[in-house]
Write a protein that holds these residues in place. Structure first.
Motif, mmCIF file in Angstrom:
data_model
loop_
_atom_site.group_PDB
_atom_site.id
_atom_site.type_symbol
_atom_site.label_atom_id
_atom_site.label_comp_id
_atom_site.label_asym_id
_atom_site.label_seq_id
_atom_site.Cartn_x
_atom_site.Cartn_y
_atom_site.Cartn_z
ATOM 1 N N GLY A 20 0.816 -1.215 0.000
ATOM 2 C CA GLY A 20 0.000 0.000 0.000
ATOM 3 C C GLY A 20 0.843 1.256 0.000
ATOM 4 N N PHE A 21 1.906 1.253 0.792
ATOM 5 C CA PHE A 21 2.781 2.423 0.847
ATOM 6 C C PHE A 21 3.461 2.654 -0.491
ATOM 7 C CE2 PHE A 21 7.032 4.218 1.544
ATOM 8 C CZ PHE A 21 6.681 5.448 2.104
ATOM 9 N N LEU A 26 4.054 5.703 -5.591
ATOM 10 C CA LEU A 26 4.237 5.713 -7.045
ATOM 11 C C LEU A 26 3.137 6.482 -7.780
ATOM 12 C CD1 LEU A 26 5.389 2.022 -7.637
ATOM 13 C CD2 LEU A 26 6.801 4.095 -7.802
ATOM 14 N N PHE A 27 1.890 6.338 -7.337
ATOM 15 C CA PHE A 27 0.777 6.904 -8.107
ATOM 16 C C PHE A 27 0.269 8.239 -7.576
ATOM 17 C CE2 PHE A 27 0.552 2.330 -8.969
ATOM 18 C CZ PHE A 27 0.583 2.356 -10.365
ATOM 19 N N LEU A 28 0.468 8.525 -6.312
ATOM 20 C CA LEU A 28 -0.065 9.762 -5.748
ATOM 21 C C LEU A 28 1.023 10.801 -5.500
ATOM 22 C CD1 LEU A 28 -2.717 8.352 -3.256
ATOM 23 C CD2 LEU A 28 -3.044 9.169 -5.594
ATOM 24 N N MET A 29 2.287 10.355 -5.513
ATOM 25 C CA MET A 29 3.399 11.302 -5.346
ATOM 26 C C MET A 29 4.257 11.253 -6.608
ATOM 27 S SD MET A 29 4.375 10.599 -1.363
ATOM 28 C CE MET A 29 5.561 11.930 -1.359
ATOM 29 N N ARG A 30 3.743 11.801 -7.723
ATOM 30 C CA ARG A 30 4.372 11.685 -9.034
ATOM 31 C C ARG A 30 5.712 12.422 -9.107
ATOM 32 N NH1 ARG A 30 0.737 9.741 -12.777
ATOM 33 N NH2 ARG A 30 -1.435 9.602 -12.051
ATOM 34 N N THR A 31 5.856 13.481 -8.277
ATOM 35 C CA THR A 31 7.096 14.264 -8.305
ATOM 36 C C THR A 31 8.241 13.596 -7.561
ATOM 37 O OG1 THR A 31 6.390 15.496 -6.354
ATOM 38 C CG2 THR A 31 5.798 16.413 -8.499
ATOM 39 N N ALA A 32 7.933 12.568 -6.749
ATOM 40 C CA ALA A 32 8.974 11.915 -5.946
ATOM 41 C C ALA A 32 9.848 11.028 -6.825
ATOM 42 C CB ALA A 32 8.339 11.103 -4.835
ATOM 43 N N GLN A 33 11.095 10.855 -6.397
ATOM 44 C CA GLN A 33 12.022 10.016 -7.126
ATOM 45 C C GLN A 33 11.882 8.560 -6.663
ATOM 46 O OE1 GLN A 33 16.031 11.425 -7.114
ATOM 47 N NE2 GLN A 33 15.456 13.560 -7.556
ATOM 48 N N VAL A 34 11.843 7.652 -7.615
ATOM 49 C CA VAL A 34 11.687 6.220 -7.314
ATOM 50 C C VAL A 34 12.902 5.682 -6.583
ATOM 51 C CG1 VAL A 34 11.301 3.944 -8.316
ATOM 52 C CG2 VAL A 34 10.217 5.954 -9.349
ATOM 53 N N ALA A 35 14.073 6.287 -6.813
ATOM 54 C CA ALA A 35 15.302 5.801 -6.149
ATOM 55 C C ALA A 35 15.178 5.902 -4.637
ATOM 56 C CB ALA A 35 16.506 6.593 -6.645
ATOM 57 N N TYR A 36 14.547 6.984 -4.180
ATOM 58 C CA TYR A 36 14.352 7.142 -2.728
ATOM 59 C C TYR A 36 13.449 6.028 -2.171
ATOM 60 C CZ TYR A 36 16.395 11.798 -3.192
ATOM 61 O OH TYR A 36 17.240 12.851 -3.433
ATOM 62 N N LEU A 40 14.543 3.285 0.571
ATOM 63 C CA LEU A 40 13.785 3.090 1.808
ATOM 64 C C LEU A 40 13.333 1.642 1.958
ATOM 65 C CD1 LEU A 40 12.441 4.299 4.320
ATOM 66 C CD2 LEU A 40 10.444 4.872 2.894
ATOM 67 N N ASP A 41 12.871 1.057 0.851
ATOM 68 C CA ASP A 41 12.430 -0.350 0.903
ATOM 69 C C ASP A 41 13.591 -1.267 1.279
ATOM 70 O OD1 ASP A 41 9.872 0.313 0.272
ATOM 71 O OD2 ASP A 41 10.042 -0.167 -1.870
ATOM 72 N N LEU A 42 14.770 -1.010 0.707
ATOM 73 C CA LEU A 42 15.940 -1.836 1.020
ATOM 74 C C LEU A 42 16.341 -1.697 2.477
ATOM 75 C CD1 LEU A 42 18.182 -3.713 0.036
ATOM 76 C CD2 LEU A 42 19.507 -1.678 -0.586
ATOM 77 N N LEU A 43 16.307 -0.467 2.977
ATOM 78 C CA LEU A 43 16.676 -0.231 4.366
ATOM 79 C C LEU A 43 15.721 -0.935 5.326
ATOM 80 C CD1 LEU A 43 18.736 1.340 6.094
ATOM 81 C CD2 LEU A 43 17.104 3.248 6.150
#
Length: 328
Positions: A20-21, A26-36, A40-43
């Motif tokens: 869900g997060f 991905l879909f509601l925060m279009r300006t955010a960078q996927v790398a971040y 975060l997922d890896l951490l």
């Protein structure tokens, strides 16, 4: 596999929140960078693997320790800080049940041994009673007969007591003539009644009661035995020793009364005479040897038969036992 089944719901819930997060990011925060997001997922994944690995290691140690404990032959709940596993309690329950069964089997074996010993002992005892009749000296013959009769009574009481404690208590309630049980008990104690010169006053009606003949006779034997044992020693030769046995009717019951004019029971002892091992507050000054088991067993049998057994007494005057039996 057991660990995965145990944690399956937690994994599903965690996966749901993570998915869900990520979808929200991905879909509601279009300006955010996927790398971040990937960072975060890896951490979070690293932290989760460390935490889950630690929890799994603790769980594995616990399971390994429990597996070793379950092989023990002793209860183990006391060595675990907080036993919360059903297998631990099942193990301890099985151990305790096994010990109870072993104790029960040993108790039954001991009862069988005592019963067989009593039967074997009665054979030479009966022979000794016959041989004693051939003694020419009257005093010696009577003295010998008295001791042999005491042995016979004690063996019979031990045999009946052993049967009473048996898990297969042979109780058979049926219609029995009350007079028959009274006569049988008098017959069992006839030698000592004659020896102590008791006068018997028997006024028992021809009534039928619901009881077990053998066990009711045993109760009467205990009462008569006590009456004989604690007979009053009077300086007045005119005062004879008496035992009165009579019956009364009360609704659908028959009340059997056994009264003697012996030493009686002190007021502080009356309410405790049926307690196990109780021999009286003064122990009869060492005059009599008593185990305190006779009346206790009589009461236990009366309860099993559904009879009401009670006693009243006036010290130095009389003792009256009362047995209530059902007649209809």
């Amino acid at each position: 596999m057991k660990w995965i089944r145990k944690r399956a719901r937690d994994y599903a819930l965690l996966l749901f929140f993570a998915l869900g997060f990520n979808l929200y990011f991905l879909f509601l925060m279009r300006t955010a960078q996927v790398a971040y997001l990937l960072y975060l997922d890896l951490l979070l994944l690293v932290f989760w693997v460390i935490a889950e690995g630690t929890a799994f290691f603790v769980y594995w140690q616990k399971e390994h320790r429990k597996k070793q404990f379950l092989m023990e032959k002793e209860p183990i709940y006391h060595v675990l800080s907080m036993p919360d596993d059903r297998a631990v309690f099942a193990h301890d329950l099985a151990i305790l049940e096994q010990r109870i069964q072993e104790g029960f089997d040993a108790h039954c074996d001991l009862q069988d041994y005592v019963a067989k010993w009593c039967h074997e002992f009665k054979i030479p005892l009966a022979a000794a009673l016959l041989v004693s009749e051939k003694i020419n000296d009257t005093d010696v013959r009577i003295s010998m007969r008295e001791q042999l009769e005491r042995m016979n009574l004690q063996v019979n009481q031990m045999l009946q007591g052993c049967r009473l404690q048996s898990p297969l208590f042979d109780l058979q309630i049926r219609q029995v003539p009350l007079k028959k049980c009274v006569r049988a008990s008098i017959q069992n104690n006839r030698f000592f009644l004659i020896r102590k010169q008791f006068a018997l006053d028997v006024a028992v009606d021809d009534v039928i009661v619901y009881t077990d003949e053998t066990w009711l006779t045993y109760i009467l034997d205990q009462i008569l035995s006590n009456a004989i044992k604690y007979a009053k020693v009077s300086e007045d030769a005119q005062e004879e020793r008496r035992i009165r046995i009579c019956s009364e009717h009360a609704f659908n019951n028959v009340v059997l009364l056994i009264e003697d004019n012996g030493e009686g029971i002190s007021e502080c002892d009356v309410r405790r005479v049926f307690e196990k091992g109780y021999t009286g507050s003064n122990y009869h000054n060492g005059k009599y040897k008593s185990t305190g088991m006779g009346l206790y067993l009589a009461m236990q049998i009366a309860l099993k038969l559904g009879h009401e057994l009670s006693v009243e007494s006036c010290c130095g005057e009389y003792t009256r036992f009362r047995i209530v039996l059902r007649s209809k």
